[in-house]
Design a protein around this motif. Sequence first.
Motif, PDB file in Angstrom:
ATOM      1  N   ALA A   1      30.467  55.545  37.070  1.00 13.51           N
ATOM      2  CA  ALA A   1      31.560  54.889  37.788  1.00 13.51           C
ATOM      3  C   ALA A   1      31.476  55.170  39.281  1.00 13.51           C
ATOM      4  N   GLN A   2      31.137  56.400  39.648  1.00 14.43           N
ATOM      5  CA  GLN A   2      31.008  56.731  41.059  1.00 14.43           C
ATOM      6  C   GLN A   2      29.869  55.958  41.702  1.00 14.43           C
ATOM      7  N   ALA A   3      28.769  55.819  40.989  1.00 11.86           N
ATOM      8  CA  ALA A   3      27.638  55.057  41.516  1.00 11.86           C
ATOM      9  C   ALA A   3      28.000  53.586  41.678  1.00 11.86           C
ATOM     10  N   TYR A   4      28.772  53.068  40.714  1.00 14.07           N
ATOM     11  CA  TYR A   4      29.209  51.671  40.811  1.00 14.07           C
ATOM     12  C   TYR A   4      30.057  51.472  42.061  1.00 14.07           C
ATOM     13  N   LEU A   5      30.993  52.386  42.318  1.00 16.53           N
ATOM     14  CA  LEU A   5      31.857  52.251  43.486  1.00 16.53           C
ATOM     15  C   LEU A   5      31.065  52.371  44.786  1.00 16.53           C
ATOM     16  N   GLN A   6      30.057  53.217  44.807  1.00 20.66           N
ATOM     17  CA  GLN A   6      29.220  53.320  46.002  1.00 20.66           C
ATOM     18  C   GLN A   6      28.498  52.003  46.272  1.00 20.66           C
ATOM     19  N   ASP A   7      27.968  51.398  45.232  1.00 18.79           N
ATOM     20  CA  ASP A   7      27.293  50.113  45.404  1.00 18.79           C
ATOM     21  C   ASP A   7      28.301  49.014  45.745  1.00 18.79           C
ATOM     22  N   TYR A   8      29.487  49.110  45.142  1.00 16.21           N
ATOM     23  CA  TYR A   8      30.495  48.091  45.430  1.00 16.21           C
ATOM     24  C   TYR A   8      30.960  48.193  46.873  1.00 16.21           C
ATOM     25  N   ALA A   9      30.996  49.414  47.426  1.00 14.43           N
ATOM     26  CA  ALA A   9      31.357  49.578  48.832  1.00 14.43           C
ATOM     27  C   ALA A   9      30.349  48.860  49.729  1.00 14.43           C
ATOM     28  N   THR A  10      29.070  48.910  49.361  1.00 11.37           N
ATOM     29  CA  THR A  10      28.041  48.196  50.116  1.00 11.37           C
ATOM     30  C   THR A  10      28.270  46.694  50.048  1.00 11.37           C
ATOM     31  N   LEU A  11      28.599  46.209  48.858  1.00 16.67           N
ATOM     32  CA  LEU A  11      28.905  44.787  48.700  1.00 16.67           C
ATOM     33  C   LEU A  11      30.117  44.401  49.528  1.00 16.67           C
ATOM     34  N   LEU A  12      31.145  45.231  49.506  1.00 18.61           N
ATOM     35  CA  LEU A  12      32.375  44.934  50.236  1.00 18.61           C
ATOM     36  C   LEU A  12      32.105  44.813  51.731  1.00 18.61           C
ATOM     37  N   GLU A  13      31.217  45.671  52.231  1.00 21.60           N
ATOM     38  CA  GLU A  13      30.937  45.661  53.666  1.00 21.60           C
ATOM     39  C   GLU A  13      30.215  44.401  54.102  1.00 21.60           C
TER      40      GLU A  13
ATOM     41  N   LEU B   1      35.782  46.839  37.714  1.00 20.21           N
ATOM     42  CA  LEU B   1      36.885  47.374  38.515  1.00 20.21           C
ATOM     43  C   LEU B   1      38.189  47.322  37.735  1.00 20.21           C
ATOM     44  N   GLN B   2      38.403  46.225  37.036  1.00 21.04           N
ATOM     45  CA  GLN B   2      39.628  46.080  36.250  1.00 21.04           C
ATOM     46  C   GLN B   2      39.736  47.191  35.211  1.00 21.04           C
ATOM     47  N   ASP B   3      38.626  47.523  34.567  1.00 23.19           N
ATOM     48  CA  ASP B   3      38.640  48.586  33.572  1.00 23.19           C
ATOM     49  C   ASP B   3      38.943  49.950  34.194  1.00 23.19           C
ATOM     50  N   MET B   4      38.639  50.107  35.472  1.00 27.44           N
ATOM     51  CA  MET B   4      38.963  51.342  36.183  1.00 27.44           C
ATOM     52  C   MET B   4      40.422  51.380  36.636  1.00 27.44           C
ATOM     53  N   GLY B   5      41.133  50.267  36.467  1.00 29.04           N
ATOM     54  CA  GLY B   5      42.509  50.194  36.921  1.00 29.04           C
ATOM     55  C   GLY B   5      42.646  49.765  38.362  1.00 29.04           C
ATOM     56  N   TYR B   6      41.591  49.117  38.907  1.00 28.25           N
ATOM     57  CA  TYR B   6      41.586  48.716  40.310  1.00 28.25           C
ATOM     58  C   TYR B   6      41.692  47.198  40.441  1.00 28.25           C
ATOM     59  N   THR B   7      42.123  46.774  41.612  1.00 29.88           N
ATOM     60  CA  THR B   7      42.222  45.356  41.946  1.00 29.88           C
ATOM     61  C   THR B   7      41.589  45.133  43.316  1.00 29.88           C
ATOM     62  N   ARG B   8      40.821  44.075  43.459  1.00 32.99           N
ATOM     63  CA  ARG B   8      40.259  43.723  44.758  1.00 32.99           C
ATOM     64  C   ARG B   8      41.001  42.525  45.340  1.00 32.99           C
ATOM     65  N   MET B   9      41.401  42.664  46.588  1.00 31.48           N
ATOM     66  CA  MET B   9      42.112  41.599  47.290  1.00 31.48           C
ATOM     67  C   MET B   9      41.372  41.280  48.581  1.00 31.48           C
ATOM     68  N   THR B  10      41.078  40.000  48.796  1.00 33.53           N
ATOM     69  CA  THR B  10      40.413  39.554  50.016  1.00 33.53           C
ATOM     70  C   THR B  10      41.318  38.562  50.739  1.00 33.53           C
ATOM     71  N   LEU B  11      41.419  38.721  52.052  1.00 35.47           N
ATOM     72  CA  LEU B  11      42.220  37.829  52.884  1.00 35.47           C
ATOM     73  C   LEU B  11      41.268  36.873  53.595  1.00 35.47           C
ATOM     74  N   VAL B  12      41.180  35.650  53.095  1.00 35.14           N
ATOM     75  CA  VAL B  12      40.261  34.656  53.650  1.00 35.14           C
ATOM     76  C   VAL B  12      40.942  34.001  54.850  1.00 35.14           C
ATOM     77  N   LEU B  13      40.487  34.358  56.043  1.00 36.00           N
ATOM     78  CA  LEU B  13      41.115  33.870  57.270  1.00 36.00           C
ATOM     79  C   LEU B  13      40.778  32.403  57.504  1.00 36.00           C
ATOM     80  N   ARG B  14      41.753  31.685  58.048  1.00 39.30           N
ATOM     81  CA  ARG B  14      41.561  30.281  58.375  1.00 39.30           C
ATOM     82  C   ARG B  14      41.377  30.135  59.878  1.00 39.30           C
ATOM     83  N   GLU B  15      40.956  28.954  60.295  1.00 38.57           N
ATOM     84  CA  GLU B  15      40.807  28.697  61.722  1.00 38.57           C
ATOM     85  C   GLU B  15      42.148  28.910  62.426  1.00 38.57           C
ATOM     86  N   THR B  16      42.085  29.352  63.672  1.00 37.56           N
ATOM     87  CA  THR B  16      43.306  29.609  64.434  1.00 37.56           C
ATOM     88  C   THR B  16      44.157  28.359  64.503  1.00 37.56           C
ATOM     89  N   ARG B  17      45.435  28.503  64.192  1.00 33.52           N
ATOM     90  CA  ARG B  17      46.358  27.381  64.244  1.00 33.52           C
ATOM     91  C   ARG B  17      47.178  27.479  65.524  1.00 33.52           C
TER      92      ARG B  17
END
Length: 220
Positions: free
Chosen positions: A21-33, A180-196
């Motif tokens: 699980a720790q290795a998965y989170l380390q790799d997921y951090a790379t993906l997130l970045e 992630l769901q099995d670990m009890g975690y949720t991922r949320m991404t804020l997809v920014l739109r063009e400036t209004r």
Amino acid sequence: MAYQAGGQRPAPRPVPESPEAQAYLQDYATLLEAVTFPSVVLDHRWDVVLSNNAFASLFREVSPHPTAMPGDNFLRFVLFHPDAGTVLGEHESSWCLPMLAHFAAAVERYGHDHGLQSIRRDIAQDPIMEAAYRQGLPHWIRAVGEQAVAHDGAVRPLTHPDPRWGATDCRVVDETPRTLQDMGYTRMTLVLRETRPARPSARKPRHAAAHLRVVPAPEA
């Protein structure tokens, strides 16, 4: 792995014990970045497990706070940080009330969780927030419908400190993989739109308000 911008966490965060699980989170951090939009992984208390530099950049100008930094606990930031409304547009209706609704559901599901109970005590000690939780939230849900509390797919305003974005909207996307769901975690991404086009100046910080709009003002 998690972004910090000052202040101290109320308590150490539990981490997965298994090496896998720790290795998965380390790799997921790379993906997130690699994601260009603000993205964060939260546990059921809204403690930040992972976040990327885009998330840090969005909140880079908020002032230090001992318990409500966005890189520590996102719910506490939304509810209690005096700068939350300067980044999260339409703070009360678009961010605060939906988050309170999810918090109420979490309390119902994890009623004895010490972290959630700590947040509940802090809500009770804030007269404005307690009024929102007990009176404003039920009234708001009846007015807008249950679907309004959903995060995934919601379009919400925010103000990015980078002038290339400025006052804009984001779509909240829940993209939680099964692991992630099995670990009890949720991922949320804020997809920014063009400036209004520029909106009116941000509402005054929450602590300066006399009462929440969804809570009827007391009669004189």
